[in-house]
Motif scaffolding. Structure first.
Motif, PDB file in Angstrom:
ATOM      1  N   ASP A   1      -6.038   4.906  -0.465  1.00  0.00           N
ATOM      2  CA  ASP A   1      -4.989   5.184  -1.451  1.00  0.00           C
ATOM      3  C   ASP A   1      -4.950   6.664  -1.821  1.00  0.00           C
ATOM      4  O   ASP A   1      -4.881   7.033  -3.003  1.00  0.00           O
ATOM      5  CB  ASP A   1      -5.172   4.310  -2.701  1.00  0.00           C
TER       6      ASP A   1
ATOM      7  N   HIS B   1       0.869  -1.175   0.000  1.00  0.00           N
ATOM      8  CA  HIS B   1       0.000   0.000   0.000  1.00  0.00           C
ATOM      9  C   HIS B   1       0.909   1.229   0.000  1.00  0.00           C
ATOM     10  O   HIS B   1       1.423   1.623   1.047  1.00  0.00           O
ATOM     11  CB  HIS B   1      -0.912   0.008   1.221  1.00  0.00           C
TER      12      HIS B   1
ATOM     13  N   ARG C   1       0.413   4.566  -0.999  1.00  0.00           N
ATOM     14  CA  ARG C   1      -0.040   5.903  -0.629  1.00  0.00           C
ATOM     15  C   ARG C   1      -0.101   6.048   0.885  1.00  0.00           C
ATOM     16  O   ARG C   1      -0.356   5.090   1.616  1.00  0.00           O
ATOM     17  CB  ARG C   1      -1.399   6.200  -1.241  1.00  0.00           C
TER      18      ARG C   1
END
Length: 377
Positions: free
Chosen positions: A173, A166, A168
């Protein structure tokens, strides 16, 4: 996780320390020592080394080198252009649809990628990155990301289990790209069929291409992928285990990692496959305030003494150090709270319950690690 000024970049120091300690296998993980040629010096001294030489490590050390290498050998990736001058970069950018991806060519500790949603954002990233060196402007690929890591040894390919990072900073996100705010394994996007396709279309051709170009490779090769409608495409290569993918992968691994890496380092035959626990593993990264741009360091970490750390839950230290008898933050990504559980929902519940016991002022974390798998469950 975060780069540290104390990384062992002096090859002579590393070689001397390895021989003094009677080390039988050196596993080089951070990208900077690989690019600096520490593995080359270790091999010349007669040690068994798991990690590519400096020439092959350019796959991570230079985005442009990696793109040109993939282009030569037909490895699926996004369309791109490489630039060293702002005028030519702006002219190319003006012809591209948005969003667009701007990448610093060299190592940037997870801070060298901007997904620009506007022309202004793209131009700002171009100006900033060109001050460091060459820049790659890349087509924005649509799909779902996955991480596929394999052990490469003289053309042999031994895949690890699939995982999903992940990148971000914030939930859903959103926010800037980071080095990774959490990961889990296995992931539905890399099921048996897709994993075999990645092995066949990306990893085997890469292993053969490295040999064809005279780049002997004994190490991890990490492919950050976008699974598009037309199939897997490579976003980036790392020449090491991915972070934070490493944490859930090692929690699930049921084979002897040392013997496998030693065989690869010596150029021996690799096992046909690795064994994995059936459970799902999930890692939540706890980050310093200000990360990724300007992390604030030196804050006292509290609550670790109450956290569970055993066979099914571990807190991996990354950006920490002891100061005046207290554990303090010493990097952007500080801790990786990782659990092994029978399902994605159980893994999320356990990981976040453990994470809530740990705190320091301004601590950052995402609250939705594994959300894509949860949506499918």
């Amino acid at each position: 996780m975060s780069q540290s000024p104390s990384l062992p970049l002096d090859a002579a120091v590393v070689v001397a320390a390895a021989h003094a300690e009677g080390v039988s296998l050196v596993v080089l993980g951070p990208e900077a020592p690989l690019v600096a040629g520490v593995s080359d010096a270790l091999r010349r001294s007669g040690l068994a080394v798991f990690g590519p030489n400096a020439a092959a490590a350019r796959l991570e050390g230079s985005k442009a080198f990696a793109k040109e290498f993939m282009e030569r050998h037909g490895i699926p990736t996004a369309a791109y252009g490489r630039f060293t001058e702002i005028k030519a970069a702006h002219a190319f950018l003006a012809r591209q649809p948005l969003p667009i991806v701007i990448k610093a060519d060299g190592l940037a500790a997870g801070k060298g990628v901007v997904i620009a949603e506007s022309q202004e954002e793209a131009e700002e990233a171009l100006t900033r990155f060109l001050a460091w060196g060459p820049v790659v402007i890349e087509e924005f690929l649509r799909g779902e990301e996955g991480s596929f890591i394999a052990i490469i040894a003289d053309g042999q390919v031994l895949p690890l289990a699939g995982s999903q990072d992940h990148k971000r900073l914030a939930d859903g996100d959103q926010g800037p790209n980071t080095g990774g705010m959490g990961a889990y394994s296995p992931t539905p996007i890399l099921d048996i069929a897709m994993s075999e396709r990645v092995r066949r279309e990306v990893m085997l051709p890469m292993a053969r291409a490295l040999q064809a170009e005279g780049l002997p490779y004994r190490g991890f090769l990490y492919a950050g992928l976008m699974i598009t409608e037309s199939g897997p495409k490579v976003l980036e290569f790392n020449c090491r285990l991915g972070d934070p993918e490493t944490q859930p992968l090692l929690m699930r691994l049921d084979s002897d990692l040392f013997l496998t890496l030693l065989a690869a380092a010596r150029g021996d035959a690799l096992p046909p496959e690795l064994q994995w626990k059936k459970e799902l593993a999930l890692c939540v990264v706890l980050a310093a305030p200000g990360y990724p741009d300007a992390p604030q360091l030196g804050q006292t970490i509290r609550g670790l003494e109450r956290s569970l750390d055993g066979a099914t839950a571990k807190v991996f230290h990354a950006g920490t150090r002891v100061q005046d008898g207290a554990l303090v933050t010493a990097g952007g990504r500080v801790l990786g709270v990782t659990v092994l559980a029978p399902s994605i929902s159980a893994a999320q519940a356990q990981a976040y319950a453990l994470a809530q016991q740990i705190h320091w002022p301004g601590m950052q974390l995402r609250h939705d690690i594994g959300w894509r798998a949860r949506a499918r469950s």
